[in-house]
Enzyme design. Structure first.
Site, PDB file in Angstrom:
ATOM      1  N   HIS A 131       0.870  -1.187   0.000  1.00 51.83           N
ATOM      2  CA  HIS A 131       0.000   0.000   0.000  1.00 51.83           C
ATOM      3  C   HIS A 131       0.909   1.240   0.000  1.00 51.83           C
ATOM      4  O   HIS A 131       2.021   1.183   0.552  1.00 51.83           O
ATOM      5  CB  HIS A 131      -0.818  -0.066   1.293  1.00 51.83           C
ATOM      6  CG  HIS A 131      -1.904   0.952   1.435  1.00 51.83           C
ATOM      7  ND1 HIS A 131      -1.661   2.254   1.792  1.00 51.83           N
ATOM      8  CD2 HIS A 131      -3.249   0.839   1.300  1.00 51.83           C
ATOM      9  CE1 HIS A 131      -2.818   2.899   1.880  1.00 51.83           C
ATOM     10  NE2 HIS A 131      -3.799   2.074   1.578  1.00 51.83           N
ATOM     11  N   LYS A 234     -10.313  -0.747  10.768  1.00 53.75           N
ATOM     12  CA  LYS A 234     -10.448  -1.949   9.936  1.00 53.75           C
ATOM     13  C   LYS A 234     -10.718  -3.187  10.790  1.00 53.75           C
ATOM     14  O   LYS A 234     -11.014  -4.250  10.268  1.00 53.75           O
ATOM     15  CB  LYS A 234      -9.188  -2.143   9.099  1.00 53.75           C
ATOM     16  CG  LYS A 234      -8.992  -1.049   8.044  1.00 53.75           C
ATOM     17  CD  LYS A 234      -7.879  -1.398   7.094  1.00 53.75           C
ATOM     18  CE  LYS A 234      -7.291  -0.181   6.410  1.00 53.75           C
ATOM     19  NZ  LYS A 234      -8.012   0.220   5.211  1.00 53.75           N
ATOM     20  N   CYS A 373      -4.866   2.678  -3.543  1.00 50.52           N
ATOM     21  CA  CYS A 373      -3.582   3.124  -2.991  1.00 50.52           C
ATOM     22  C   CYS A 373      -2.444   2.157  -3.299  1.00 50.52           C
ATOM     23  O   CYS A 373      -1.549   1.941  -2.465  1.00 50.52           O
ATOM     24  CB  CYS A 373      -3.654   3.365  -1.488  1.00 50.52           C
ATOM     25  SG  CYS A 373      -4.887   4.553  -1.006  1.00 50.52           S
TER      26      CYS A 373
HETATM   27  C1  LIG Z   1      -2.435  -2.716   3.645  1.00 49.77           C
HETATM   28  C2  LIG Z   1      -2.805  -1.349   4.123  1.00 49.77           C
HETATM   29  N1  LIG Z   1      -1.875  -0.561   4.674  1.00 49.77           N
HETATM   30  C3  LIG Z   1      -2.164   0.656   5.138  1.00 49.77           C
HETATM   31  C4  LIG Z   1      -3.422   1.184   5.058  1.00 49.77           C
HETATM   32  C5  LIG Z   1      -3.681   2.569   5.569  1.00 49.77           C
HETATM   33  O1  LIG Z   1      -4.473   2.553   6.691  1.00 49.77           O
HETATM   34  P1  LIG Z   1      -4.984   3.907   7.351  1.00 49.77           P
HETATM   35  O2  LIG Z   1      -5.574   4.711   6.232  1.00 49.77           O
HETATM   36  O3  LIG Z   1      -5.990   3.476   8.340  1.00 49.77           O
HETATM   37  O4  LIG Z   1      -3.804   4.579   7.957  1.00 49.77           O
HETATM   38  C6  LIG Z   1      -4.430   0.409   4.489  1.00 49.77           C
HETATM   39  C7  LIG Z   1      -5.812   0.929   4.383  1.00 49.77           C
HETATM   40  O5  LIG Z   1      -6.307   1.305   3.357  1.00 49.77           O
HETATM   41  C8  LIG Z   1      -4.113  -0.881   4.003  1.00 49.77           C
HETATM   42  O6  LIG Z   1      -5.046  -1.644   3.424  1.00 49.77           O
END
Ligand SMILES: Cc1ncc(COP(=O)(O)O)c(C=O)c1O
Lengths: 417, 130
Positions: A131, A234, A373
């Site tokens: 991500h 999540k 993302c």
């Molecule tokens: C694998 C992964 N890493 C990081 C994130 C980022 O999470 P947050 O937006 O809650 O910081 C996400 C969420 O979209 C994710 O799916």
């Protein structure tokens, strides 16, 4: 002591009643088929109630007031921290840092650890399924320190190509940053093996557990993980709160990231001494009610049992693969169900994901569309965007059927035969 | 609920677009994308000495709305003068589409329009002659 855990299969109908939003139809009475759990999960009533309880009964700042409310809320927060420690099986409760989320947790490590311990010639090992939250902070810290990013290749079906690890992991590698579970491909990565190999090479490992923690058991000691990040929202908890787990020795050696209140032991006119863990990394006022209710969310999930959750979600994933594979022109990205969690990303020839999302919404089926993302991953997949269904324990086989039917409906609207 | 968004004329333009492809030796060309969904549109124009658009072509990929809108746009602007294009506003573009767009989908529907606007404003007041 051996723990005997009696795993009941999930009573999905009963579980669904715990989530107020699931009983609320969309416009025109369409039932909600919520399949966007990878973006954010719905909240059970107990979590919503806990936030309210906190604001109605003991709202105060933590670690500050010497009054009754301050004491009470501090106790609640520290209970939540212990709940997180237990979820991850961390060795000590000070190793659990509350942050605003996964993104903030990874940035904390990139800045607090990376800027101190990385220098020119060092390597940060990542891979294409990360991500942006586990890529961009490393690109930033690489630019600041002269370190460089290296990539562990993927297999054609979207798993880490472990056979190629030797070629990219060496004495120059200082950190391996890897996702526990891909938010697009669903791939579950062998983090314990990666940790062992990283340690053999003298590197540390950071696991982005945003997608894995809500669905599978996590044991940072058994897997020997150095840093692990996840988000409250999540795992059926509130937005605005997340966790960074770090081994105490590593956290102690790091520089504080944000400066301000709560993170200090002493402040002089020209300098400060940082506080002990975990306060050292918790500058400013925490999302208190959210962190407290995160504890409630974790209690809820663990009471269902990860074995029962994983078994049910796997069934949904297998069924989704079966139903979607029947659809002409549809490609599923990522490995077979046995290598992945409950995420199914797909594309249909002649139908852009944006249109797919819009048409599925007409049927009440809520999915995520776009690049999720993960632009470098989509470039590798050679698609500009995908549609993603991500399942939670409250989803049903009928909802998976609704997804497949809605995709067929979208194809019909687009006159694809 | 009706699928009023995906009406025949939108799908027709999406499936059989007008002047989708490469325009050789254009007077001007410009490309932009919608970073959220990856929609991409490039416009290329051939403009004569009087400042009239003789040919307009587009290339791109993305959702039906962004691509159908680009197709309608190039069809609409052929024969118009650069001055007329400067006057051409977002509402006229949305009127061409003839469907109600939510705020998010307006970004798709107006992508080609945005490319056109950037392009004609960079043509600096005088009719563009190659
Ligand atoms: C694998 C992964 N890493 C990081 C994130 C980022 O999470 P947050 O937006 O809650 O910081 C996400 C969420 O979209 C994710 O799916």
């Amino acid at each position: 002591m051996t723990k005997t855990v009696l795993q009941q299969p999930l009573d999905v109908e009963a579980v669904r009643r715990d989530f107020p939003i699931l009983g609320k139809p969309l416009a025109e009475g369409r039932p909600l088929v919520y399949l966007d759990n990878g973006a954010t999960a719905q909240k059970p009533k107990c979590v919503i109630d806990k936030v309210t309880e906190c604001y109605e009964n003991y709202n105060a700042n933590v670690h500050r007031g010497v009054h009754t409310l301050g004491d009470r809320v501090t106790t609640e927060l520290e209970n939540a921290r212990e709940t997180v420690r237990n979820l991850l099986n961390a060795a000590a409760v000070e190793e659990v840092i509350f942050t605003p989320g996964t993104t903030a947790s990874i940035n904390l490590v990139a800045n607090g650890w990376g800027r101190k311990f990385l220098s020119k010639g060092d390597e940060i090992l990542v891979n294409l399924m990360e991500h942006h939250a586990n890529l961009v902070p490393w690109q930033q810290v690489a630019a600041a320190t002269g370190a460089k990013l290296t990539y562990l290749p993927l297999t054609p079906d979207g798993r880490l190509d472990m056979a190629k690890l030797d070629g990219v992991l060496n004495e120059k590698t200082k950190i391996v940053a890897v996702t526990g579970m891909s938010n697009v491909l669903g791939t579950i990565n062998p983090v314990a093996e990666l940790a062992r190999r990283a340690h053999d090479a003298g590197a540390v490992i950071l696991v982005d557990a945003a997608q894995s923690v809500p669905h599978h058991p996590t044991d940072v000691q058994e897997a020997d993980i150095d840093f692990l990040a996840f988000s409250g929202h999540k795992i059926y908890g509130p937005t605005g709160v997340g966790v960074l787990y770090g081994k105490a020795a590593l956290l102690d050696a790091m520089d504080p990231f944000l400066g301000g209140g709560n993170m200090i032991r002493y402040v002089y006119q020209d300098r400060f001494e940082p506080a002990d863990l975990p306060a050292k990394f918790e500058a400013g006022t925490l999302p208190v009610a959210q962190a407290v209710a995160l504890g409630t969310a974790i209690d809820y999930v663990t009471s269902l049992g990860f074995d029962a959750i994983a078994a049910h979600e796997h069934q949904l994933t297998v069924h989704a693969h079966e139903r979607l594979s029947e659809i002409p022109g549809l490609t599923i990205f990522g490995p077979a169900p046995e290598h992945k969690g409950s995420i199914v990303s797909f594309a249909v020839d002649g139908l852009h994901s944006h249109d797919m999302g819009e048409l599925l919404d007409r049927k009440g089926v809520e999915i995520r569309v776009g690049h999720h993302c993960t632009m470098p991953l989509h470039e590798w997949l050679q698609v500009s965007s995908t549609s993603r269904a991500s399942f939670a324990f409250y989803n049903t086989l009928e909802e998976v059927d609704a997804l497949a039917d809605a995709v067929q409906y979208a194809r019909k609207v687009f006159r694809l035969s | 609920m009706s699928d009023e968004l995906y009406q025949e004329h939108i799908l027709d333009h999406f499936e059989s677009p007008y002047h989708k492809g490469v325009l050789e030796n254009p007077t001007c060309a410009h490309r932009d994308k919608n970073p959220i969904c990856g929609d991409e549109v490039e416009l290329a124009l051939k403009v004569d000495e009087e400042g009239i658009v003789r040919e307009a072509w587009f290339q791109g990929h993305g959702c039906a709305i962004s691509q159908a809108a680009a197709s309608m746009l190039v069809e609409e602007i052929e024969g118009k003068s650069i001055d007329e294009l400067r006057e051409f506003d977002a509402q006229q573009m949305l009127d061409l589409l003839k469907v109600q767009l939510t705020a998010t989908r307006q970004k798709c529907g107006l992508l080609g329009f945005k490319v056109l606007k950037t392009m004609v404003y960079s043509l600096d007041g005088t009719p563009a002659v190659k």
